[in-house]
Scaffold this motif. Structure first.
Motif, short mmCIF file in Angstrom:
data_model
loop_
_atom_site.label_atom_id
_atom_site.label_comp_id
_atom_site.label_asym_id
_atom_site.label_seq_id
_atom_site.Cartn_x
_atom_site.Cartn_y
_atom_site.Cartn_z
N UNK A 368 -3.32 6.30 -11.29
CA UNK A 368 -1.92 6.50 -11.71
C UNK A 368 -1.09 6.84 -10.49
N UNK A 369 -0.89 5.88 -9.58
CA UNK A 369 -0.15 6.15 -8.34
C UNK A 369 1.32 6.43 -8.60
N UNK A 370 1.91 7.27 -7.73
CA UNK A 370 3.35 7.47 -7.76
C UNK A 370 3.99 6.23 -7.11
N UNK A 371 4.74 5.46 -7.87
CA UNK A 371 5.29 4.22 -7.35
C UNK A 371 6.46 3.78 -8.21
N UNK A 372 7.23 2.84 -7.65
CA UNK A 372 8.40 2.29 -8.33
C UNK A 372 8.37 0.77 -8.22
N UNK A 373 8.93 0.11 -9.22
CA UNK A 373 9.11 -1.34 -9.15
C UNK A 373 10.48 -1.68 -9.73
N UNK A 374 11.14 -2.67 -9.10
CA UNK A 374 12.45 -3.12 -9.55
C UNK A 374 12.42 -4.64 -9.75
N UNK A 375 13.03 -5.07 -10.84
CA UNK A 375 13.14 -6.50 -11.14
C UNK A 375 14.61 -6.85 -11.34
N UNK A 376 15.04 -7.92 -10.69
CA UNK A 376 16.39 -8.45 -10.87
C UNK A 376 16.27 -9.92 -11.23
N UNK A 377 16.97 -10.35 -12.27
CA UNK A 377 16.75 -11.71 -12.76
C UNK A 377 18.04 -12.29 -13.33
N UNK A 378 18.08 -13.62 -13.34
CA UNK A 378 19.12 -14.37 -14.03
C UNK A 378 18.49 -15.58 -14.70
N UNK A 448 3.79 -10.39 -12.37
CA UNK A 448 3.74 -9.70 -11.09
C UNK A 448 2.65 -8.62 -11.14
N UNK A 449 1.95 -8.39 -10.03
CA UNK A 449 0.97 -7.30 -10.02
C UNK A 449 1.64 -5.98 -10.38
N UNK A 450 0.99 -5.20 -11.20
CA UNK A 450 1.58 -3.95 -11.67
C UNK A 450 1.45 -2.85 -10.63
N UNK A 451 2.19 -1.78 -10.85
CA UNK A 451 2.09 -0.60 -10.00
C UNK A 451 0.64 -0.15 -9.88
N UNK A 452 -0.05 -0.10 -11.02
CA UNK A 452 -1.42 0.43 -11.03
C UNK A 452 -2.39 -0.49 -10.30
N UNK A 453 -2.12 -1.79 -10.29
CA UNK A 453 -3.02 -2.73 -9.61
C UNK A 453 -2.79 -2.76 -8.11
N UNK A 454 -1.53 -2.68 -7.68
CA UNK A 454 -1.22 -2.75 -6.26
C UNK A 454 -1.64 -1.50 -5.50
N UNK A 455 -1.38 -0.34 -6.09
CA UNK A 455 -1.48 0.90 -5.34
C UNK A 455 -2.51 1.88 -5.91
N UNK A 456 -3.57 1.35 -6.49
CA UNK A 456 -4.62 2.23 -6.98
C UNK A 456 -5.05 3.22 -5.90
N UNK A 457 -5.13 4.48 -6.26
CA UNK A 457 -5.60 5.48 -5.32
C UNK A 457 -6.31 6.59 -6.07
N UNK A 458 -6.94 7.48 -5.33
CA UNK A 458 -7.63 8.61 -5.94
C UNK A 458 -9.03 8.23 -6.40
#
Length: 694
Positions: A368-378, A448-458
């Motif tokens: 459960x890494x501390x992370x952010x993701x932003x999506x912008x779309x049209x 898109x790869x999720x927060x949990x998949x990209x930055x797994x830690x611990x």
């Protein structure tokens, strides 16, 4: 294929001369079902794709207690995770939660966890559910390869008839399989241009009696609240603000899915589950401006699962906050002989996750890494409906769409991962007559790869040292992989719709069926490398680890499936049924995939005795043997499960309703794929409600 299909649409559109504003058809058939999640005005019978919906009447008869009760009738949709409602998750057409977009009153619900549920709401607050099956990234972006499931809560117009200004509803119920008791209360009204609704629902349940004869430990209490305030500022101009909250207090193993019991790696915990959704929806379609038909949805939702181990006192937390805004503008006009609808839109949303583990000196929670993701779309979608070309009889519908997404994911301690994606789709329906149509649909989707998949830690898990034993523990640690590629899918689907009501002389008899094939690439998989270091076995026996766990792109897959659904009604009798099947294989090895489901038949029939205000019905769910996976532990026997239910409204002029049912009538012991545990045994349910409008 993409170039050929989209070029064909462009040629078709450009070859039809003329451009004029259309007017609303006041003679629309009241029985037409429009699935709003498609962002079209097309009747579901002619939409070039497969959809399904659950209305307020079906919810009232079913009285669902959890996601499985709520969604079991949906073709192509599976609820996995077992009987505990706190662990239930969703898959659509063989694709899991990460590839299924969930919406609540138009707001994204993005919470996802390896062993927790995905969506927390009391079904009592809902008045409808829609599902669009198949790739929907051209409308919804990342994570819609399997499709979209949209939930809708009540507003006063759902509950009041013309001439009524306010009302209230009280309800209570009991379910024997887990000794659940529930209660609910609502008040709603309209005054002038304003309207308001307030609802509250509470549930309390215990251990779940399984068909195997065993009990699944569970202690679950929840309180759900819904408050809505709306106002019509002028004709065609409306705003509605809603707050929906869920507060659950649960005592169960840390991993609440399947039949996982309490142990050193799965401690008994007290879970505090909270979900708060605030949504502002506005609609601008003023009578004096024909071209303006704009909907805006602004939302903020936060889901949190806090756990405290009862023995050690260890505290764990996973919070996900999502904020977003989405706008859709629809233009309606004539394009030569064709009625046209053109929808353009934009969206921005951001996910912020916060994890915590009191046992870690830095507070880092594994997975459960501390992370952010932003999506912008049209995006844009064109809807053409008119006479078939080339002199063919009947009607042709053309539905192309495209969406562009940019996204960025980052943590406080690592570089941002940025990328973009284009998703396209094309649907065609040809209806030589009103009673028969065929359709073909092609679409791309991505995840898109999720927060949990990209930055797994611990730490993933710990265990006693193989030589020194307890209290010396060694761990398997998560490893981040910021180089993950997005999953990509391409789906082709063909199907037909057939309306036989006039042919056989009944009120309703329609059939829709389709076959689809999906090719997936860059699949993301979580791989556990379980291996002790050589240093674990030689003095001083340290350092010592138990390998690592990391997400990676592992290959490609092919999925094929079919879906058949039918609805029948004649006089007091009605029936809905569906038959679904799916198969899949690893495209490189040819090995069958283990995350699919058996062929499944679902039938729901009911008979209404109007003179007595009584309705009696029954449901049958049947599944074939599931023996596709190479791992025999994943095989499941076939099963047939029967439910019966009834509703009686004793008084014609008063709102008393008595609702009862018996689920798993024959107390069958059966397992569903993914669950890992026997399903609940026979359960007797009784509900009573009183509704009064003024």
């Amino acid at each position: 294929m993409r170039t050929v299909l989209l070029a064909g649409v462009a040629a078709f559109a450009l070859s039809t001369p003329g451009l004029a504003q259309t007017e609303t058809n006041a003679g629309d058939d009241a029985d037409v079902i429009v699935i709003k999640a498609t962002h079209t005005e097309l009747d579901a019978f002619v939409y070039p794709g497969m959809t399904a919906s659950i209305d307020a009447e079906a919810l009232d008869l079913r009285r669902p207690a959890d996601l499985d009760d709520l969604l079991r009738s949906m073709p192509g949709l599976e609820v996995a995770g077992g009987p505990r409602r706190t662990g239930q998750t969703i898959s659509l057409r063989g694709q899991g939660r990460e590839n299924t977009t969930l919406l609540l009153d138009g707001a994204r619900q993005n919470y996802s966890s390896g062993h927790d549920g995905v969506f927390f709401i009391d079904p009592t607050l809902l008045v409808g559910v829609e599902a669009v099956r198949g790739p929907a990234s051209a409308l919804y972006g990342s994570g819609a390869s399997g499709g979209v499931v949209a939930f809708r809560t009540a507003n006063p117009d759902d509950l009041l008839e013309a001439g009524e200004s306010w009302g209230y509803s009280l309800g209570a119920g009991y379910r024997s399989v887990d000794e659940e008791t529930r209660g609910s209360a609502s008040i709603y009204g309209r005054a002038g241009t304003a309207d308001m609704l307030a609802s509250v629902s509470t549930r309390s349940s215990g251990d779940i009696a399984l068909g195997s004869g065993n009990d699944l430990p569970a202690d679950d209490e929840s309180l759900s609240t819904l408050i809505k305030v709306g106002n019509d500022f002028a004709e065609g101009i409306r705003a509605e603000l809603s707050w929906q909250s869920f507060d659950g207090d649960v005592t169960e193993p840390n991993n609440g899915q399947g039949n996982a019991g309490v142990g050193s790696q799965n401690a008994l915990v007290d879970k505090d589950i909270t979900a708060d959704n605030i949504t502002l929806t506005t609609a601008f379609a003023p009578a004096g401006i024909d071209w303006l038909d704009l909907e805006l949805t602004v939302y903020s939702n936060e889901t949190s699962v806090d756990e405290r181990e009862l023995v050690s006192g260890r505290e764990l937390r996973r919070d996900l906050e999502t904020v977003g805004i989405r706008g859709d503008q629809r233009f309606e006009f004539d394009l030569g002989a064709y009625e046209a609808g053109f929808t353009v839109g934009g969206e921005y949303y951001e996910d912020s996750q916060d994890g915590y583990d009191s046992d870690d000196p830095t507070g880092t929670r594994g997975g459960a890494p501390d992370a952010d993701s932003q999506f912008t779309a049209g995006w844009m979608q064109l809807e053409l409906d008119g006479p078939a070309p080339l002199g063919l009889p009947g009607r042709m519908i053309v539905l192309p769409g495209v969406r562009y997404d940019e996204y960025e994911t980052s943590t406080p301690t690592s570089a941002a991962v940025t990328s973009d994606a284009v998703s396209e789709r094309l649907g065609l329906t040809y209806a030589p007559t009103d009673a028969f149509n065929i359709f073909v649909s092609w679409g791309e989707a991505f995840r898109a790869p999720s927060i949990n998949e990209l930055y797994l830690d611990g730490t993933h898990f710990s265990m006693p040292h193989p030589i020194l034993g307890a209290p010396v523990f060694v761990s398997n640690d998560f490893i981040a992989n910021p180089d993950l590629l997005p999953e990509e899918t391409e789906t082709i689907e063909i199907g037909f719709g057939l309306d036989l009501a006039d042919k056989v002389g009944v009120d309703r008899f329609d059939v829709r069926a389709s076959w689809y094939e999906t090719e997936a690439e860059n699949l993301i998989d979580l791989a556990v490398d379980f291996a002790f270091d050589p240093t674990c076995f030689a003095p001083p026996f340290m350092p010592c680890t138990v390998g690592t766990t990391q997400s990676s792109n592992v290959g490609s897959a092919e999925l094929t499936g079919y879906e058949i659904q039918t609805s029948f009604a004649q006089g007091p009798f009605s029936l809905n049924a569906s038959l679904t099947g799916i198969d899949g294989k690893d495209a490189e090895t040819g090995d069958p995939l283990g995350s699919l489901a058996p062929t499944r038949l679902f039938v729901d029939g009911r008979w209404s005795f109007d003179q007595y205000r009584l309705l009696i019905g029954g449901r049958v769910e049947a599944a074939t043997e599931y023996d596709e996976p190479l791992d025999t532990a994943e095989h499941r026997a076939g099963y047939v499960v029967t439910d019966v239910y009834a509703r009686w409204r004793p008084f014609a002029e008063h709102g008393l309703s008595l609702n009862a049912g018996v689920e798993n009538l024959l107390d069958h012991d059966y397992d569903r794929v993914f669950a890992g545990v026997s399903e609940p045994g026979r359960s007797v349910r009784f509900d009573v409600s009183w509704t009064q409008n003024f």
